[in-house]
Design an enzyme around this catalytic site. Structure first.
Site, PDB file in Angstrom:
ATOM      1  CE  LYS A 171     -11.449 -11.473  57.839  1.00  0.00           C
ATOM      2  NZ  LYS A 171      -9.862 -11.940  57.979  1.00  0.00           N
ATOM      3  CD  GLU A 247     -10.303 -10.284  42.879  1.00  0.00           C
ATOM      4  OE1 GLU A 247     -10.283 -11.484  42.469  1.00  0.00           O
ATOM      5  OE2 GLU A 247      -9.253  -9.543  43.813  1.00  0.00           O
ATOM      6  CB  CYS A 281      -7.009 -13.468  42.202  1.00  0.00           C
ATOM      7  SG  CYS A 281      -7.129 -11.542  42.060  1.00  0.00           S
ATOM      8  CD  GLU A 365      -6.804 -18.630  42.149  1.00  0.00           C
ATOM      9  OE1 GLU A 365      -6.608 -17.550  41.640  1.00  0.00           O
ATOM     10  OE2 GLU A 365      -7.882 -19.082  42.783  1.00  0.00           O
TER      11      GLU A 365
END
Length: 461
Positions: A171, A247, A281, A365
């Site tokens: 997906k 992750e 990331c 983040e």
């Protein structure tokens, strides 16, 4: 351009119509793709489940050759794939070319690993029997990828899964589904049998994933995305005790010590911060610079950032999020700081100094081209601040003293450390984090192990 679902080796329309894919540079619609519904999810899992026994029994060399052909096809069609990535994701064409090269390497690396799946034979310590182990594929794997590297995040999961003998339901993200559909076409041309790779697109990911994880035939989940979503998926996967790889988010510190080569540090900072326009990331999130060199480093960083043209972030939501974080940072804006006027979702390279450590730019983040600079006093202060987060994906460290750097690298709470390097990603290296940045590793020798189970046989002769 393929826009239908790919199920059982066939292109089929979605049972719930279509949804638009936007160009982040202009905000305009590129095309519409199929929206998968519950019946499509069931069909894809059934196709993968039916194809699994045959694919698992396929000789490792044959699986390897399929992946090798897929690698060669990606290299041959690099310009086509790169142009599509640029169109739907917004990164520069040069960056997109780099991503295709990187993404293709996962097919080549795991083509080589497919023939090295091992086992072991040893004598039990008591001498009564032998311990025989062998590895086999875990089964049907649900792969959930993010939008920021639409090719690489797909190949990093598909490669080891197919090498191990698993079948997959992929997906891709709603913002960048077109690259995944092109990869499905490419894999079919490379000889992947029907049902081994299935691709479902949707702008209702929660509904699709919930449906898939409720199916006992899904035995593996690999997800790249936010920690918040990862927690939800882990809870859902627990119902059928699905093997998980995660992750998740990062909050990468970039340490510049008092003896660092500042020109090299700025060059590394530009790679670590501005690759993919900060939407990674692994992006450097907090610049921790020694007080004796902070002014000079900041001046050089601002100069380097000023030379980078404004580029789009993925969507309006991401753009508004960046604006809010900079506004709430409490620091001094040295460069940028406001969205670029015009169409699309453009945000300029931004440098913020005098940022409080407990501000939003120090805690969360950023996921964009914003570089907050913090002052550190010594090595102890640097390590303490670097580790003062629930995340632990990657850290960066610049020093002229290699021994000093290695000592500090051992103390950093991170799954990866870039020591005098602004780039850590490599298909041959184990990619992953500690703490709330994830579970398991992708790439390297470790990557294929995530798709294998070990069977132990007790025997004697």
């Amino acid at each position: 351009m393929k826009t239908d679902l790919f199920i059982g080796g066939k292109w089929v329309p979605g049972s719930e119509g279509t949804f638009p894919v936007l160009d982040p540079s202009s905000g305009e619609t590129i095309t519409s793709v199929a929206r998968a519904g519950a019946s499509d999810v069931d069909a894809a899992i059934s196709a993968a489940h039916e194809a699994w026994p045959s694919w698992a029994a396929t000789a490792p060399r044959q699986r390897s050759e399929v992946l090798r052909r897929a690698f060669e096809a990606m290299v041959e069609r690099r310009e086509e794939i790169a142009a599509l990535i640029t169109q739907e994701m917004g990164k520069s064409l040069d960056d997109a070319r780099g991503e295709v090269t990187y993404a293709a390497e996962f097919f080549r690396w795991f083509a080589e690993e497919a023939v090295r799946i091992g086992g072991e034979l040893r004598t039990a310590p008591g001498g009564a029997n032998r311990i025989l182990t062998f590895q086999r594929p875990v089964g049907v794997s649900l792969l959930l990828t993010p939008w920021n590297f639409p090719a690489a995040m797909a190949t990093r999961k598909i490669g080891p899964a197919l090498a191990a003998g698993c079948t997959v339901v992929l997906k891709p993200p709603e913002d960048t589904p077109l690259t995944a559909l092109l990869l499905a076409e490419l894999l079919a041309d490379a000889g992947v049998p029907q049902g081994v790779v299935n691709v479902l697109t949707t702008d209702k990911p929660g509904e699709l994933v919930t449906r898939a994880l409720a199916d006992h035939r899904i035995r593996k989940l690999s997800f790249t995305g936010s920690t918040q979503v990862g927690r939800v998926l882990l809870a859902q996967a627990a119902d059928h005790v699905v093997k998980c790889s995660m992750e998740l988010g990062g909050n990468a510190p970039f340490l510049v010590l008092d003896d660092a080569d500042l020109d090299a540090a700025v060059q590394g900072a530009m790679v670590a911060k501005m690759r993919n326009h900060g939407q990674a990331c692994t992006a450097a999130n907090r610049f921790l610079v020694h007080e004796s060199v902070v002014d000079e480093f900041t001046e050089k960083l601002v100069s380097a950032m000023r030379a980078v043209p404004s580029a789009p972030v993925i969507n309006e939501r991401a753009l508004a999020n960046l604006e809010a974080k900079v506004e709430l940072s409490g620091g001094k804006i040295q460069l940028g700081g406001k969205r670029t006027k015009g169409s699309g979702f453009h945000y300029p390279p931004t440098v913020v100094t005098d940022v409080p450590r407990d501000s939003v730019l120090g805690r969360e983040e950023i996921f964009g081209p914003v570089a907050p600079v913090f002052t550190i006093q010594d090595d102890e202060d640097a390590v303490a601040f670097a580790n003062a987060t629930d995340m632990g994906l990657v850290s960066y460290l610049y020093t002229a003293d290699l021994a000093r750097g290695l000592r500090l690298a051992e103390r950093l709470d991170a799954g990866m450390v870039g020591l005098n390097r602004g780039l850590v990603s490599d298909p041959a290296a184990p990619f992953g984090g500690v703490k709330e940045s994830g579970l398991g590793r992708e790439g390297g020798y470790e990557g294929i192990a995530e798709y294998l189970e070990t069977t132990y046989v007790a025997t004697s002769w």
